[in-house]
Design an enzyme around this catalytic site. Structure first.
Site, PDB file in Angstrom:
ATOM      1  N   ILE A 127      87.620  30.333  11.575  1.00 20.30           N
ATOM      2  CA  ILE A 127      87.003  31.409  10.793  1.00 20.30           C
ATOM      3  C   ILE A 127      88.030  31.945   9.785  1.00 20.30           C
ATOM      4  O   ILE A 127      89.190  32.233  10.130  1.00 20.30           O
ATOM      5  CB  ILE A 127      86.537  32.550  11.712  1.00 20.30           C
ATOM      6  CG1 ILE A 127      85.494  32.030  12.715  1.00 20.30           C
ATOM      7  CG2 ILE A 127      85.945  33.697  10.902  1.00 20.30           C
ATOM      8  CD1 ILE A 127      85.077  33.054  13.745  1.00 20.30           C
TER       9      ILE A 127
ATOM     10  N   GLU B  13      90.053  32.124  17.078  1.00 18.19           N
ATOM     11  CA  GLU B  13      88.847  32.011  16.252  1.00 18.19           C
ATOM     12  C   GLU B  13      88.548  30.572  15.859  1.00 18.19           C
ATOM     13  O   GLU B  13      87.844  30.321  14.883  1.00 18.19           O
ATOM     14  CB  GLU B  13      88.993  32.891  15.000  1.00 18.19           C
ATOM     15  CG  GLU B  13      90.069  32.474  14.045  1.00 18.19           C
ATOM     16  CD  GLU B  13      91.425  33.094  14.339  1.00 18.19           C
ATOM     17  OE1 GLU B  13      92.254  33.166  13.425  1.00 18.19           O
ATOM     18  OE2 GLU B  13      91.651  33.534  15.493  1.00 18.19           O
TER      19      GLU B  13
END
Length: 574
Positions: free
Chosen positions: A441, A483
């Site tokens: 991300i 992430e």
């Protein structure tokens, strides 16, 4: 054996048209040899009825000495009396079977069949010169004629029932050799009993019926108890072996499937239902449903344990047996029980003194379940729930060891195992290609700083749900760490993995994520847009081992996507 209603009605009609007239005609042509012995005939009837209810079991095959008694009746009173006595014996045997209502046609069917082979064997005996004058004793000729009568009785019995099965059930006309040999052997074995009873009756009168009858009934009772004990021990051994098999299963569905198969083999049932209580002890859901031991996928709504027959079964909190429909049909709302159910056995299941479930087995026969069946089912139910709990605990432990606690995707440790197995398949040519997608991300730290770490977790969970929905069973999706997410797709080539990764990138960038901001004065729902950088690599083109494909996908993501401005898909170029 089920037959059509039309055939059942035909059997009843034939019996009413044929049997009364045939019995009257037989008494006219072959009247009873002796008169004034009504009490003795009644004693023979009582004896033969009792013996019909108490067969001697040998190698799981019932043997009744009814034929020996009917032979004595034939020699003393003649054919007509013997036919009546045999009719009563067959009725007693059929009654002992506790037939379901749709099988009651077997009463008239057996009545007709027994009349035919009794009449035919009697005609053979008379045709060869046999009579009932034994005033000078029994000589070798008499023994030979009795032997011929007995053999004729056996042969006509076999032929009549074989033809009846062909006409009614459309079974092939064949005599089962092993069964026929066994029936013939038992017929010869029983013949001396009939002769002894006949001789003693001639010498002692009705006292012989009492003495021989008492001996036969005692023998039958002892053998029945012996067989009963032997059967219980055999069942307990099977239950013990079955319990070990259950507890070795590690999947809840396997446990339930095995329970249905095994319990049906030990305790035959028409319908078997396994319930588990839920919903704050108000309702029970069905875990398994079977008919005649065969599992059936049947959508049955959860049942209330507060009303109807289920309330009675669950709230008793002890094993309950209904021996016939009369005992339970008054209970309202018995819904799921079909019309052909007579006997019901309900076994509650307790864990730590709390009722957690119920096993219900049913039969279309009356009085189908006795005390030993309930004890066996109590043991089986305990095995079931212990095995079910063990399997569920194993699954929970396995799940927690394989899954990320936050996103519920597979964790990286599990993913590594899958990756190594897929490379083994690639090396032994079970796979042609193997592609890996690594996703990170973009600017995730700023999301945490702006909205709070809980909001960041919400994004991770929603992204995990989206990825899992896209990939499904076509590959393996895992949380790589932080992430980052990783997807493994077998038999997907370089061009395909790029298009797939691009689709995922767009599905993230074009659809905002919903979070609850924790850093504002009031917690409110907000929609935010995020992007992701993705790197992909394909083996064996880009990598020869598991670590290489991860390293190359990671390199593609950072150099080809992150450093190129993010929100991109980069393919590894070696």
């Amino acid at each position: 054996m089920n037959i059509s209603r039309k055939k059942r009605m035909a059997i009843y009609v034939i019996w009413f048209l044929v049997m009364p007239a045939s019995l009257v005609g037989t008494f006219h042509v072959f009247p009873p040899i002796q008169s004034g012995h009504t009490g003795d005939i009644a004693a023979f009837l009582v004896l033969i009825s009792v013996l019909a209810f108490m067969p001697i079991m040998t190698n799981n095959i019932p043997i009744t000495v009814v034929q020996g008694v009917s032979l004595a009746v034939f020699l003393v009173f003649g054919l007509a009396t013997e036919i009546v006595v045999t009719q009563v014996a067959f009725i007693s045997i059929i009654v002992r079977l506790r037939l379901a209502k749709e099988d009651w046609y077997r009463f008239p069917l057996n009545s007709i069949a027994s009349f035919i082979f009794c009449l035919m064997s009697g005609l053979v005996y008379y045709g060869l010169g046999g009579d009932h004058d034994f005033s000078s004793g029994i000589d070798a000729i008499d023994i030979l004629l009795i032997l011929v009568y007995q053999c004729s009785y056996f042969l006509f019995n076999q032929v009549v029932f074989m033809v009846a099965h062909w006409v009614i059930y459309r079974k092939k006309l064949e005599m089962k050799t092993k069964d026929a040999i066994w029936d013939g052997f038992t017929s010869l074995m029983i013949m001396p009993i009939g002769i002894i009873l006949f001789v003693l009756y001639i010498e002692m009168g009705s006292l012989a019926i009492l003495l021989v009858g008492a001996a036969l009934v005692s023998l039958a009772f002892i053998m029945k108890q012996f067989y009963f004990t032997k059967e219980i021990n055999r069942h307990l051994k099977k239950v013990s072996e079955f319990g070990h098999q259950l507890t070795r299963r590690l999947q809840a569905n396997e446990v339930l499937d095995l329970f249905i198969d095994g319990s049906s083999a030990i305790i035959p049932s028409k319908y078997t239902l396994v319930f588990e209580i839920f919903d704050e002890k108000e309702n029970a859901q069905i875990l398994r449903y079977a008919e005649n031991g065969v599992q059936i996928e049947k959508r049955i709504k959860p049942v209330s344990i507060k009303e109807g027959i289920y309330a009675t079964l669950f709230q008793l909190k002890k094993t309950k047996v209904f021996h016939s429909k009369k005992e339970w049909k008054h209970l309202a709302n018995y819904g799921n029980f079909p019309e052909d159910v007579e006997s019901i056995m309900a076994i509650p299941i307790f864990r730590n003194s709390v009722l957690v479930g119920e096993i219900i087995v049913t039969s279309s026969k009356k009085r189908a379940y006795g005390s030993h069946q309930t004890k066996i089912m109590d043991i089986l139910s305990s095995y079931l729930w212990v095995a079910l709990e063990n399997a569920r605990h194993y699954q929970e432990t396995k799940y927690s060891s394989e899954r990320c606690a936050l996103t519920h995707l597979y964790n990286f440790r599990y993913f590594e195992c899958v990756l190594h197995k897929e490379f083994e398949r690639l090396q032994n040519q079970s796979l042609n290609q193997l592609s890996l997608l690594l996703l990170d991300i973009d600017h995730f730290k700023s999301v945490n700083d702006t909205y709070g770490h809980q909001s960041g977790n919400e994004i991770l969970c929603e992204l995990a749900e989206r990825l899992d929905g896209i990939v499904g069973d076509s590959g393996t999706t895992a949380r790589y760490g932080g992430e980052e997410f990783v997807i493994l797709l077998p038999n997907v080539g370089k061009e395909e993995i790029y298009q797939f990764a691009e689709f995922i990138r767009l599905s993230i960038a074009n659809k905002p994520f919903t979070v609850h901001s924790d850093l504002n004065e009031s917690r409110r729902k907000e929609s935010i847009s995020i992007t992701a950088s993705i790197g992909v690599a394909t083996a064996p083109i880009d990598a020869e081992d598991a670590q290489s494909i991860i390293r190359h996908a990671d390199r593609a993501m950072y150099t080809g996507a992150k450093q190129a401005g993010r929100n991109k898909v980069a393919v590894y170029e070696g």
